[in-house]
Enzyme design. Structure first.
Site, PDB file in Angstrom:
ATOM      1  N   SER A 118      -1.818  -5.655  -7.728  1.00 19.07           N
ATOM      2  CA  SER A 118      -1.554  -4.602  -6.167  1.00 19.07           C
ATOM      3  C   SER A 118      -1.701  -4.589  -4.508  1.00 19.07           C
ATOM      4  O   SER A 118      -3.180  -6.065  -5.076  1.00 19.07           O
ATOM      5  CB  SER A 118      -2.390  -3.182  -6.290  1.00 19.07           C
ATOM      6  OG  SER A 118      -3.539  -3.656  -6.715  1.00 19.07           O
ATOM      7  N   ASP A 119      -2.087  -4.482  -3.928  1.00 16.00           N
ATOM      8  CA  ASP A 119      -3.164  -5.077  -2.643  1.00 16.00           C
ATOM      9  C   ASP A 119      -4.382  -4.450  -3.133  1.00 16.00           C
ATOM     10  O   ASP A 119      -4.207  -2.840  -4.007  1.00 16.00           O
ATOM     11  CB  ASP A 119      -1.806  -4.458  -1.542  1.00 16.00           C
ATOM     12  CG  ASP A 119      -2.511  -4.615  -0.251  1.00 16.00           C
ATOM     13  OD1 ASP A 119      -4.119  -5.694  -0.191  1.00 16.00           O
ATOM     14  OD2 ASP A 119      -2.098  -5.148   0.523  1.00 16.00           O
ATOM     15  N   TRP A 120      -5.125  -4.825  -1.911  1.00 20.87           N
ATOM     16  CA  TRP A 120      -6.603  -3.947  -2.218  1.00 20.87           C
ATOM     17  C   TRP A 120      -7.078  -2.799  -1.405  1.00 20.87           C
ATOM     18  O   TRP A 120      -6.737  -2.354  -0.890  1.00 20.87           O
ATOM     19  CB  TRP A 120      -7.202  -5.046  -1.728  1.00 20.87           C
ATOM     20  CG  TRP A 120      -7.750  -6.109  -2.344  1.00 20.87           C
ATOM     21  CD1 TRP A 120      -9.180  -6.376  -2.744  1.00 20.87           C
ATOM     22  CD2 TRP A 120      -7.251  -7.378  -3.159  1.00 20.87           C
ATOM     23  NE1 TRP A 120      -9.341  -8.176  -3.365  1.00 20.87           N
ATOM     24  CE2 TRP A 120      -8.411  -8.649  -3.557  1.00 20.87           C
ATOM     25  CE3 TRP A 120      -5.556  -7.305  -2.450  1.00 20.87           C
ATOM     26  CZ2 TRP A 120      -7.363  -9.227  -4.596  1.00 20.87           C
ATOM     27  CZ3 TRP A 120      -5.235  -9.030  -3.749  1.00 20.87           C
ATOM     28  CH2 TRP A 120      -5.469 -10.085  -3.810  1.00 20.87           C
ATOM     29  N   TYR A 176       0.493  -1.500   0.497  1.00 20.03           N
ATOM     30  CA  TYR A 176      -0.005  -0.477   0.029  1.00 20.03           C
ATOM     31  C   TYR A 176       0.943   1.411   0.396  1.00 20.03           C
ATOM     32  O   TYR A 176       0.346   2.078  -0.279  1.00 20.03           O
ATOM     33  CB  TYR A 176      -1.236  -0.430   0.732  1.00 20.03           C
ATOM     34  CG  TYR A 176      -1.928  -0.841   0.917  1.00 20.03           C
ATOM     35  CD1 TYR A 176      -2.871  -0.877   0.282  1.00 20.03           C
ATOM     36  CD2 TYR A 176      -2.369  -1.631   2.519  1.00 20.03           C
ATOM     37  CE1 TYR A 176      -4.016  -1.769   0.071  1.00 20.03           C
ATOM     38  CE2 TYR A 176      -3.388  -2.641   2.032  1.00 20.03           C
ATOM     39  CZ  TYR A 176      -4.399  -2.322   1.353  1.00 20.03           C
ATOM     40  OH  TYR A 176      -5.360  -3.621   0.966  1.00 20.03           O
TER      41      TYR A 176
END
Ligand code: BGC
Length: 766
Positions: free
Chosen positions: A306-308, A275
């Site tokens: 990607s991260d969420w 993030y």
């Protein structure tokens, strides 16, 4: 080609990312898969199967196949592969997205398949401690809740990490999940980091070895695994607005080296970006770390997801990001999806080169083919009893005996009066909270919402208790003992029980998890005060800590024994009781140093901790590569318990150290069990001095099981990067010619044998 409005789903939007012609076929295939998966939960076993591949090119390499398939795709199909949708999670306010077809088994990520090309839907789930279900699947009967990754780290047992990974892979398979968001490998730089329990350790080599085997276990079952969170996501405070500053060369020698070695050993299908920003650039759009280092210098061939909720801009596609995850969370976080309409617009305007779109797709396909998610046969039989046994083994080997003034193991020859105090020990053991929390089969033994001002995740911050009660397990193993329980509610009440007991076992627990850091090293809810009073009332006090991080233990000199049980998983209560009674000889070793106080750590004050969620924050990781024990040794600090420390009910001696030099250090030595019971030791080899500088690095370790009196020779050949410095101006590793001093130790602070060897000066690798 008409762009479809995947960002604004209309009434007929399910599956809209697929071309109209293939939609009904695709939906039929999804329904088939998910109804098969549904059988799993009815019958406890699964025969879920992906649609068989229709490709005729299986003799080609994964790269060739990916290229071949990608060439046959339409742009709509290409765009459909580079995003995932998160399933509905009521607890954090995510509704069901209409682009996910009815009947799909919900999880963290869903990407539609392309049946005409034999590409299965991609469905991802968390992760390292088992297959999670934060409300996605009301009918799912629960998964094995394995111990936290830090327990796997404490076992120093790569083979066990692999077994755990394989079990998780199988449990993912029967649910139709072909990607596990596992492999958390951020280094424990700060004992306040809320997610350290999801990671393996503070050492790059140790983390890489353990994480790689967990990933190998998962991928061996035909399920892609990530390594995450790339990189330097080492604090949770304001994580979406956090700029992590580090010297680039030191970064290569620490967090990046962990990723580099783990990638080499496991070839994870995907890397999940973090993030945070690193040196000013968001991890998901970090040209240097994604394109130059990961894909350039290291030649990584898989895909970066990607991260969420970590993709504010479509331009991240140009900087190395291949797939935008949980796109609805980017709408929540940044106001829009990045890789749907906006990326399509950029493509139409010629700002996203066709070649790059192809590369993104090929990378995803390559991992799918390399791991074999398109070739699943019948689902494996999942033996939940066997998986429970693996969870138990990890806890047995990962519990660390920190201190023992002769009170352990508990005497079995006389009926002791034992007072068990606190920690909800009558119910179970705690586990970490956040996306990694696993709902065990049969449900939690207890769950209390704590809440917190940490964005969406604050609402999901819970004390979860896994149903393995240490109290009940102790009663089973000590039928003659008189065991009473006190909840640890107030110091005076607990002292009453302490005074009438021969031995007190006091529990200290803490809820740690995603999106928040701990402000200090104390135990919450007045537990330090309870333990202090209890220890004053009864000199035979044993403390069991169930935390995800070091705590400060102001009472430690007053107690006879301290056991670090971490978050020990669904069989944790049993493992704790077995260690206390001596059925299991403790063999865990600390993968993270316990400082005396925060002043000993690189940052006494944690930047941003006092600010509201959403405040831009900068953390300078000025310790660079000198993470954990390396820092404490350099600074001559005396932590309470240092990396590698862990006691046993037997004793071990080391001898016959031989050290060879040249290209790298090769050392051999003997380990002997000099005590009266069988046990496992974890001798560790450290570099302690390099030419011209004091430099401490773990070079290797081995878990050795020995009968009383038995000896074994351990041989360790060091990865030369652990003996080198990274030279950013040359983009290579550099070993300085000269004498390198090494030591064999019981921990980074307890070195037993020393030796040295000359290394040839050289530049190598990248
Ligand atoms: C976490 C990831 C996780 C993802 C999907 C994020 O909040 O940081 O580790 O894999 O959610 O659940």
């Amino acid at each position: 080609m008409k762009n479809r409005a995947v960002g604004r789903p209309g009434p007929r939007a399910e599956g809209t990312v697929l071309p109209r012609t293939s939609m009904s076929y695709a939906r039929r295939a999804f329904l088939t898969l998910s109804s098969a998966a549904a059988l799993v939960f009815a019958g406890g076993r699964s025969f879920a199967q992906t649609p068989a591949t229709q490709s005729t090119s299986s003799e080609l390499s994964p790269d060739e196949r990916a290229r071949d398939t990608e060439q046959r795709m339409t742009d709509d199909e290409r765009f459909s592969l580079i995003i995932s949708l998160i399933g509905a999670v009521p607890s954090i306010g995510v509704p069901r997205d209409r682009r996910i077809p009815e009947g799909v088994n919900m999880s963290a990520g869903y990407t539609p398949g392309i049946p005409r090309l034999g590409i299965p839907a991609i469905q991802s789930s968390d992760a390292s401690m088992g297959v999670t279900n934060p409300g996605y699947r009301p009918d799912d009967k629960g998964a094995t809740a394995f111990p936290a990754s830090i327990v796997v780290g404490s076992s120093f047992n790569p083979q066990l990490a692999r077994e755990g990974g394989a079990a998780i892979g199988r449990e993912a398979r029967i649910r139709g999940f072909n990607v596990q968001l596992a492999g958390g490998i951020n280094l424990a730089r700060d004992p306040r980091n809320g997610r350290n329990f999801e990671y393996y350790s503070e050492d790059p080599y140790h983390s890489a070895v353990l994480a790689a085997e967990a990933v190998n276990g998962i991928q061996g079952e035909g399920v892609i695994s990530t390594l995450k969170h790339y990189t330097l996501n080492c604090n949770e405070t304001n994580r979406h607005w956090l700029d992590a500053i580090i010297d680039p060369d030191a970064h290569r020698e620490s967090d990046l080296l962990a990723f580099q070695i783990a990638i080499e050993r496991a070839q994870p299908g995907s890397i999940m970006s973090g993030y945070n920003k690193i040196n000013g650039e968001y991890a998901s759009g970090n040209q240097h770390l994604l394109n130059d280092v990961l894909k350039g210098a290291w030649g990584y061939k898989g895909y970066v997801m990607s991260d969420w909720g970590a993709v504010p801009e479509w331009e991240y596609a140009l900087k190395g990001l291949d797939q935008e995850s949980g796109i609805q969370l980017d709408v929540k976080q940044w106001g829009a999806e990045a890789f749907t309409d906006r990326l399509r617009g950029a493509h139409a305007a010629g700002k996203l080169p066709k070649e790059r779109l192809s590369d993104m797709v090929r990378r995803i396909l390559r991992s799918a083919y390399a791991v074999g998610i398109d070739k699943w046969g019948p689902a494996p039989t999942v033996d939940m009893a066997r998986h429970n046994a693996i969870a138990l083994d990890i806890a047995r080997q990962g519990i660390v005996l920190l201190k023992n003034d002769g009170v352990l193991p508990l005497a079995a020859d006389r009926p002791l009066k034992i007072g068990v105090i606190g920690g909800y020990a009558q119910l179970g053991v705690p586990t970490g909270t956040g996306s990694g929390a696993v709902l065990p089969a049969g449900g939690y033994a207890g769950s209390v919402n704590i809440g917190g001002a940490h964005g969406a995740m604050g609402a999901a911050r819970n004390l979860y208790l896994l149903p393995s009660s240490p109290l009940a397990e102790l009663k089973k193993l000590l039928p003659q003992a008189e065991i009473e329980f006190d909840g640890g509610y107030t110091p005076p009440e607990s002292a009453l029980l302490a005074r009438r007991s021969d031995v007190v076992i006091a529990f200290g627990i803490r809820v740690e998890g995603e999106a928040f850091d701990l402000p200090d090293l104390s135990l919450p809810w007045g537990q330090d005060a309870v333990i202090d009073v209890v220890a004053t009332a009864n000199p035979n006090t044993i403390v069991i800590l169930e935390t995800g991080n070091p705590v400060s233990m102001p009472w430690r000199d007053k107690v006879k024994a301290i056991v670090q049980a971490w978050y020990p998983g669904q069989a944790g209560g049993q493992a704790i009781a077995e260690v206390l009674t001596g059925r299991v000889n403790p063999s865990g070793r600390l993968p993270i140093t316990f400082p005396e106080n925060l002043a000993q750590t690189p940052r006494a004050e944690l930047p941003g901790i006092e600010t509201p969620w959403g405040t831009p924050t900068t953390i300078r990781y000025d310790e660079g590569a000198e993470v954990g024990y390396r820092w404490y040794v350099q600074k001559n600090h005396k932590p309470i318990y240092v990396f590698g420390h862990g006691l046993s009910y037997t004793s071990f001696s080391y001898g016959d150290l031989k050290v060879g030099g040249g290209e790298t250090i090769a050392a051999s030595f003997t380990v002997t069990n000099t005590g009266k019971v069988a046990g496992a030791d974890v001798p560790q080899l450290y570099l302690t001095d390099a030419p011209g500088e004091r430099r401490v690095r773990l070079l290797g370790f081995e878990r050795v099981e020995l009968a009383p009196g038995a000896s074994r020779t351990v041989t360790i050949s060091a990865d030369p990067r652990l003996l080198a410095r990274f030279d950013g101006s040359a983009n290579q590793w550099r070993i300085t010619e000269g004498t390198h001093v090494v030591a064999v130790g019981k921990s980074a602070g307890d070195l037993v044998l020393t030796g040295s060897a000359n290394l040839t000066g050289r530049m190598f690798g990248k």
